[in-house]
Write a protein that holds these residues in place. Structure first.
Motif, short mmCIF file in Angstrom:
data_model
loop_
_atom_site.label_atom_id
_atom_site.label_comp_id
_atom_site.label_asym_id
_atom_site.label_seq_id
_atom_site.Cartn_x
_atom_site.Cartn_y
_atom_site.Cartn_z
N LYS A 8 7.82 8.79 5.18
CA LYS A 8 9.04 8.57 5.96
C LYS A 8 8.73 7.88 7.28
O LYS A 8 9.45 7.00 7.73
CB LYS A 8 9.76 9.90 6.21
N TRP A 9 7.66 8.30 7.93
CA TRP A 9 7.27 7.69 9.20
C TRP A 9 6.88 6.23 9.01
O TRP A 9 7.27 5.37 9.78
CB TRP A 9 6.12 8.48 9.82
N LYS A 10 6.14 5.93 7.95
CA LYS A 10 5.69 4.56 7.71
C LYS A 10 6.83 3.65 7.24
O LYS A 10 6.74 2.44 7.36
CB LYS A 10 4.57 4.53 6.66
N SER A 11 7.90 4.22 6.72
CA SER A 11 9.00 3.39 6.23
C SER A 11 10.01 3.04 7.32
O SER A 11 10.90 2.22 7.09
CB SER A 11 9.71 4.07 5.07
N LEU A 12 9.88 3.61 8.50
CA LEU A 12 10.81 3.29 9.60
C LEU A 12 10.54 1.88 10.11
O LEU A 12 9.40 1.47 10.27
CB LEU A 12 10.64 4.29 10.74
N ARG A 13 11.63 1.16 10.38
CA ARG A 13 11.50 -0.19 10.93
C ARG A 13 11.51 -0.09 12.46
O ARG A 13 12.56 -0.09 13.09
CB ARG A 13 12.67 -1.06 10.48
N LEU A 14 10.34 -0.02 13.00
CA LEU A 14 10.21 0.04 14.45
C LEU A 14 9.78 -1.34 14.97
O LEU A 14 9.05 -2.06 14.30
CB LEU A 14 9.19 1.12 14.83
N PRO A 15 10.24 -1.72 16.16
CA PRO A 15 9.98 -3.09 16.64
C PRO A 15 8.49 -3.41 16.83
O PRO A 15 8.09 -4.54 16.68
CB PRO A 15 10.71 -3.17 17.97
N TRP A 16 7.68 -2.45 17.14
CA TRP A 16 6.26 -2.73 17.39
C TRP A 16 5.42 -2.64 16.12
O TRP A 16 4.26 -3.01 16.13
CB TRP A 16 5.72 -1.73 18.42
N ARG A 17 6.02 -2.19 15.03
CA ARG A 17 5.26 -2.01 13.78
C ARG A 17 5.09 -3.36 13.07
O ARG A 17 6.03 -4.10 12.89
CB ARG A 17 6.01 -1.03 12.89
N LYS A 18 3.84 -3.66 12.66
CA LYS A 18 3.56 -4.92 11.96
C LYS A 18 3.78 -4.80 10.45
O LYS A 18 4.05 -5.79 9.79
CB LYS A 18 2.12 -5.34 12.23
N SER A 19 3.63 -3.61 9.92
CA SER A 19 3.87 -3.41 8.48
C SER A 19 4.67 -2.13 8.28
O SER A 19 4.61 -1.21 9.09
CB SER A 19 2.54 -3.32 7.73
N ARG A 20 5.43 -2.12 7.19
CA ARG A 20 6.23 -0.92 6.91
C ARG A 20 6.19 -0.63 5.42
O ARG A 20 6.10 -1.54 4.58
CB ARG A 20 7.65 -1.08 7.40
N LEU A 21 6.28 0.63 5.09
CA LEU A 21 6.31 1.08 3.70
C LEU A 21 7.71 0.88 3.15
O LEU A 21 8.70 1.29 3.76
CB LEU A 21 5.92 2.56 3.64
N VAL A 22 7.80 0.25 1.98
CA VAL A 22 9.10 0.00 1.36
C VAL A 22 9.40 1.04 0.29
O VAL A 22 10.52 1.50 0.17
CB VAL A 22 9.14 -1.42 0.77
N GLY A 23 8.39 1.40 -0.47
CA GLY A 23 8.63 2.37 -1.53
C GLY A 23 7.37 2.70 -2.30
O GLY A 23 6.28 2.21 -2.01
N GLN A 24 7.56 3.52 -3.31
CA GLN A 24 6.46 4.00 -4.13
C GLN A 24 6.93 4.03 -5.57
O GLN A 24 8.09 4.36 -5.86
CB GLN A 24 6.04 5.40 -3.67
N ASP A 25 6.03 3.67 -6.50
CA ASP A 25 6.41 3.75 -7.91
C ASP A 25 5.98 5.09 -8.49
O ASP A 25 5.40 5.93 -7.80
CB ASP A 25 5.85 2.57 -8.70
N SER A 27 3.66 5.71 -10.54
CA SER A 27 2.21 5.82 -10.73
C SER A 27 1.47 6.14 -9.44
O SER A 27 0.26 6.36 -9.46
CB SER A 27 1.65 4.51 -11.29
N GLY A 28 2.15 6.12 -8.31
CA GLY A 28 1.51 6.41 -7.03
C GLY A 28 1.15 5.18 -6.24
O GLY A 28 0.56 5.28 -5.16
N ASN A 29 1.49 3.98 -6.71
CA ASN A 29 1.25 2.76 -5.96
C ASN A 29 2.30 2.65 -4.85
O ASN A 29 3.45 3.02 -5.03
CB ASN A 29 1.35 1.53 -6.87
N THR A 30 1.87 2.15 -3.70
CA THR A 30 2.80 1.98 -2.58
C THR A 30 3.04 0.49 -2.35
O THR A 30 2.15 -0.34 -2.54
CB THR A 30 2.25 2.62 -1.30
N PHE A 31 4.24 0.17 -1.94
CA PHE A 31 4.64 -1.22 -1.73
C PHE A 31 5.01 -1.41 -0.26
O PHE A 31 5.76 -0.62 0.30
CB PHE A 31 5.82 -1.57 -2.65
N TRP A 32 4.46 -2.47 0.33
CA TRP A 32 4.56 -2.69 1.77
C TRP A 32 5.10 -4.06 2.08
O TRP A 32 4.93 -5.00 1.30
CB TRP A 32 3.16 -2.56 2.39
N GLU A 33 5.72 -4.17 3.26
CA GLU A 33 6.11 -5.45 3.83
C GLU A 33 5.41 -5.57 5.18
O GLU A 33 5.28 -4.59 5.91
CB GLU A 33 7.62 -5.51 4.07
#
Length: 190
Positions: A8-25, A27-33
């Protein structure tokens, strides 16, 4: 619990964050932007595989693959992923039933008396042995046939026309195998 809070913390769109978590499948793989350094206005999409998964065992679902390739704008939800798994199980069951129906019907390639009785015999090898047997029988018939005048004197009634095997007439060599080029002799140019 800790993992879900971290996600939840990694998926927040904060202005100083360079990458964010979008979701998880599933199988346990995580998808990032993340913001691309070269193209500041574009968000890049990547997948980070589960650390205990070997690279050859990694499978990305079609929905997430579409999201990674910018085919779909929104990432798939967990319910959508679960629904796709159910759809795949149903399709496998329908394919199994169709295969059973197909196997239960007699094949036109089988011989009429041996339909579905012995599936270990290869139809092609059976057909080749029949052709070889027929051609050998025709050769023995041709060799044992009397000459044409003697056949006419033996019986007065007309004999039925026998089928000729065209393969017996064929030459063992092809028509071009006997051809040889003529020797070249240059002509004088005067």
């Amino acid at each position: 619990m800790v993992n879900s809070l971290w996600f939840k913390w990694k998926s927040l769109r904060l202005p100083w964050r360079k990458s964010r978590l979008v979701g998880q499948d599933l199988s346990g793989n995580t998808f990032w932007e993340f913001k691309d350094a070269l193209n500041a206005g574009r968000w890049r999409r990547i997948v980070k595989f589960h650390p205990k998964t070997h690279y050859s065992d990694v499978k990305v679902s079609p929905q997430w693959h579409q999201w990674l390739r910018y085919v779909r704008e929104t990432p798939p939800s967990v319910a959508e992923q679960q629904q796709d798994i159910v759809r795949q199980v149903q399709m496998k069951e329908l394919a199994r039933l169709a295969d059973e129906r197909w196997a239960s019907k007699p094949s036109f390639l089988d011989q009429p008396k041996a339909q579905q009785s012995n599936p270990t015999i290869d139809a092609a090898s059976q057909n080749q042995s029949n052709i070889a047997h027929d051609s050998a029988a025709n050769v023995s018939k041709v060799e044992n046939m009397p000459s044409a005048p003697a056949a006419r004197t033996r019986s007065a009634e007309p004999t039925p026309k026998k089928e000729e095997n065209p393969w017996l007439k064929a030459d063992a060599r092809g028509p071009g195998e006997a051809w040889q080029p003529e020797s070249w002799s240059p002509k004088s140019q005067r």
